[in-house]
Design a protein around this motif. Structure first.
Motif, PDB file in Angstrom:
ATOM      1  N   THR A 146       0.850  -1.188   0.000  1.00 19.57           N
ATOM      2  CA  THR A 146       0.000   0.000   0.000  1.00 19.57           C
ATOM      3  C   THR A 146       0.885   1.238   0.000  1.00 19.57           C
ATOM      4  O   THR A 146       1.904   1.279   0.684  1.00 19.57           O
ATOM      5  CB  THR A 146      -0.926   0.023   1.241  1.00 19.57           C
ATOM      6  N   VAL A 147       0.473   2.216  -0.771  1.00 23.72           N
ATOM      7  CA  VAL A 147       1.109   3.535  -0.751  1.00 23.72           C
ATOM      8  C   VAL A 147       0.150   4.460   0.000  1.00 23.72           C
ATOM      9  O   VAL A 147      -1.028   4.531  -0.344  1.00 23.72           O
ATOM     10  CB  VAL A 147       1.347   4.069  -2.179  1.00 23.72           C
ATOM     11  N   ILE A 148       0.650   5.120   1.018  1.00 18.77           N
ATOM     12  CA  ILE A 148      -0.163   6.073   1.779  1.00 18.77           C
ATOM     13  C   ILE A 148       0.406   7.470   1.574  1.00 18.77           C
ATOM     14  O   ILE A 148       1.574   7.725   1.882  1.00 18.77           O
ATOM     15  CB  ILE A 148      -0.172   5.740   3.294  1.00 18.77           C
ATOM     16  N   LYS A 149      -0.434   8.355   1.036  1.00 20.29           N
ATOM     17  CA  LYS A 149      -0.023   9.751   0.867  1.00 20.29           C
ATOM     18  C   LYS A 149      -0.693  10.563   1.969  1.00 20.29           C
ATOM     19  O   LYS A 149      -1.911  10.547   2.120  1.00 20.29           O
ATOM     20  CB  LYS A 149      -0.426  10.287  -0.503  1.00 20.29           C
ATOM     21  N   HIS A 150       0.130  11.250   2.735  1.00 20.65           N
ATOM     22  CA  HIS A 150      -0.374  12.059   3.841  1.00 20.65           C
ATOM     23  C   HIS A 150      -0.745  13.455   3.332  1.00 20.65           C
ATOM     24  O   HIS A 150      -0.288  13.890   2.280  1.00 20.65           O
ATOM     25  CB  HIS A 150       0.686  12.131   4.949  1.00 20.65           C
ATOM     26  N   ARG A 151      -1.573  14.125   4.068  1.00 19.13           N
ATOM     27  CA  ARG A 151      -2.054  15.460   3.664  1.00 19.13           C
ATOM     28  C   ARG A 151      -0.915  16.444   3.426  1.00 19.13           C
ATOM     29  O   ARG A 151      -1.033  17.341   2.606  1.00 19.13           O
ATOM     30  CB  ARG A 151      -3.009  16.016   4.713  1.00 19.13           C
ATOM     31  N   ASP A 152       0.213  16.254   4.126  1.00 20.76           N
ATOM     32  CA  ASP A 152       1.347  17.165   3.950  1.00 20.76           C
ATOM     33  C   ASP A 152       2.201  16.799   2.735  1.00 20.76           C
ATOM     34  O   ASP A 152       3.217  17.431   2.468  1.00 20.76           O
ATOM     35  CB  ASP A 152       2.211  17.193   5.214  1.00 20.76           C
ATOM     36  N   GLY A 153       1.796  15.762   1.990  1.00 20.35           N
ATOM     37  CA  GLY A 153       2.529  15.354   0.794  1.00 20.35           C
ATOM     38  C   GLY A 153       3.503  14.210   1.030  1.00 20.35           C
ATOM     39  O   GLY A 153       3.981  13.603   0.073  1.00 20.35           O
ATOM     40  N   GLU A 154       3.815  13.926   2.281  1.00 17.16           N
ATOM     41  CA  GLU A 154       4.711  12.812   2.616  1.00 17.16           C
ATOM     42  C   GLU A 154       4.071  11.504   2.159  1.00 17.16           C
ATOM     43  O   GLU A 154       2.874  11.283   2.315  1.00 17.16           O
ATOM     44  CB  GLU A 154       4.931  12.785   4.132  1.00 17.16           C
ATOM     45  N   VAL A 155       4.887  10.616   1.593  1.00 14.27           N
ATOM     46  CA  VAL A 155       4.410   9.317   1.127  1.00 14.27           C
ATOM     47  C   VAL A 155       5.097   8.224   1.928  1.00 14.27           C
ATOM     48  O   VAL A 155       6.311   8.267   2.132  1.00 14.27           O
ATOM     49  CB  VAL A 155       4.694   9.138  -0.381  1.00 14.27           C
ATOM     50  N   THR A 156       4.328   7.260   2.396  1.00  9.36           N
ATOM     51  CA  THR A 156       4.904   6.097   3.074  1.00  9.36           C
ATOM     52  C   THR A 156       4.540   4.849   2.286  1.00  9.36           C
ATOM     53  O   THR A 156       3.491   4.786   1.640  1.00  9.36           O
ATOM     54  CB  THR A 156       4.430   5.975   4.543  1.00  9.36           C
ATOM     55  N   TYR A 157       5.442   3.874   2.344  1.00 13.57           N
ATOM     56  CA  TYR A 157       5.299   2.645   1.579  1.00 13.57           C
ATOM     57  C   TYR A 157       5.162   1.474   2.548  1.00 13.57           C
ATOM     58  O   TYR A 157       6.034   1.250   3.385  1.00 13.57           O
ATOM     59  CB  TYR A 157       6.517   2.455   0.670  1.00 13.57           C
ATOM     60  N   TRP A 158       4.082   0.731   2.425  1.00 11.77           N
ATOM     61  CA  TRP A 158       3.750  -0.358   3.330  1.00 11.77           C
ATOM     62  C   TRP A 158       3.767  -1.677   2.569  1.00 11.77           C
ATOM     63  O   TRP A 158       3.303  -1.743   1.432  1.00 11.77           O
ATOM     64  CB  TRP A 158       2.366  -0.136   3.925  1.00 11.77           C
ATOM     65  N   ALA A 159       4.281  -2.731   3.208  1.00 12.82           N
ATOM     66  CA  ALA A 159       4.336  -4.048   2.572  1.00 12.82           C
ATOM     67  C   ALA A 159       4.411  -5.140   3.627  1.00 12.82           C
ATOM     68  O   ALA A 159       4.657  -4.869   4.810  1.00 12.82           O
ATOM     69  CB  ALA A 159       5.551  -4.133   1.645  1.00 12.82           C
ATOM     70  N   LEU A 160       4.215  -6.368   3.187  1.00 12.32           N
ATOM     71  CA  LEU A 160       4.371  -7.517   4.081  1.00 12.32           C
ATOM     72  C   LEU A 160       5.803  -7.608   4.580  1.00 12.32           C
ATOM     73  O   LEU A 160       6.064  -7.936   5.725  1.00 12.32           O
ATOM     74  CB  LEU A 160       4.042  -8.823   3.333  1.00 12.32           C
ATOM     75  N   THR A 161       6.744  -7.324   3.678  1.00 11.16           N
ATOM     76  CA  THR A 161       8.162  -7.361   3.985  1.00 11.16           C
ATOM     77  C   THR A 161       8.871  -6.372   3.060  1.00 11.16           C
ATOM     78  O   THR A 161       8.401  -6.113   1.960  1.00 11.16           O
ATOM     79  CB  THR A 161       8.742  -8.783   3.803  1.00 11.16           C
ATOM     80  N   HIS A 162       9.959  -5.837   3.533  1.00  7.70           N
ATOM     81  CA  HIS A 162      10.776  -4.922   2.724  1.00  7.70           C
ATOM     82  C   HIS A 162      12.146  -5.572   2.563  1.00  7.70           C
ATOM     83  O   HIS A 162      12.907  -5.660   3.529  1.00  7.70           O
ATOM     84  CB  HIS A 162      10.890  -3.551   3.396  1.00  7.70           C
ATOM     85  N   GLN A 163      12.453  -6.025   1.358  1.00  8.40           N
ATOM     86  CA  GLN A 163      13.677  -6.788   1.111  1.00  8.40           C
ATOM     87  C   GLN A 163      14.826  -5.942   0.567  1.00  8.40           C
ATOM     88  O   GLN A 163      15.947  -6.422   0.513  1.00  8.40           O
ATOM     89  CB  GLN A 163      13.385  -7.930   0.135  1.00  8.40           C
ATOM     90  N   GLY A 164      14.560  -4.708   0.154  1.00  8.69           N
ATOM     91  CA  GLY A 164      15.604  -3.898  -0.462  1.00  8.69           C
ATOM     92  C   GLY A 164      16.065  -2.755   0.418  1.00  8.69           C
ATOM     93  O   GLY A 164      15.484  -2.467   1.465  1.00  8.69           O
TER      94      GLY A 164
END
Length: 179
Positions: A146-164
């Motif tokens: 999931t990509v979550i864009k916050h009202r201030d423009g900040e973007v966070t990236y969500w996943a089951l696992t982050h391998q990189g």
């Protein structure tokens, strides 16, 4: 039928809002895939536009809040990226291998899914027939993101696992659910 629950984690180097939680479940019955995302927490901080009266195929949905999953066939480099906007827009892309040969998947003319706003969050549910792209006998590997864009423009990236070292949803070793 196989059924699995999931909980997504934000990429470690991105700012995380501790009051957000992304959980859900994934199931496959023959070749019918059902995925349900539950976004809980203070949604006032998240940029989500009003639902569209005419949901359609749209490009670059990942630039805003977008629920995604990646589906690959076991022992094959080919995979698909499904993008679902809480506004109602969608898209599906096919790839020949890691980030190569990206093309809109024309086997799908629409992806009907539902979005319900709830008192403490949002639920998105998709029911899709995979017969258009794979056979019911093929084992699939899935990454849920999931990509979550916050009202201030900040973007966070969500996943089951982050391998990189960076947030990269296309890494095949992050397709960790098997159905």
């Amino acid at each position: 039928m196989s059924n699995q629950t999931f909980s997504l984690q934000p990429f470690p180097s991105t700012e995380s809002f501790p009051n957000l939680k992304i959980t859900g479940n994934l199931s496959r019955n023959a070749n019918q895939l059902t995925i349900c995302y539950n976004l809980g927490g203070d949604l006032k901080e998240i940029a989500i536009a009003s639902p569209s009266n005419a949901p359609s195929r749209k490009y670059e949905l990942w630039e805003d809040t977008c629920f995604e999953f990646f589906l690959g066939i076991k022992d094959s480099q080919r995979y698909w990226e499904f993008n679902l906007s809480p506004v109602g827009h969608w898209n599906v892309y096919g790839f020949d291998e890691y980030r190569q040969g990206m093309q809109e998947e024309t086997a799908f003319e629409k992806l009907p899914f539902s979005v319900q706003n709830q008192a403490d969050g949002l639920a998105l549910v998709l029911d899709v027939d995979l017969d258009k792209i794979i056979s019911a006998e093929q084992e699939i590997e899935v990454a849920i993101t999931t990509v979550i864009k916050h009202r201030d423009g900040e973007v966070t990236y969500w996943a089951l696992t982050h391998q990189g070292a960076e947030a990269d949803f296309h890494l095949r070793n992050s397709f960790i659910l098997r159905l």
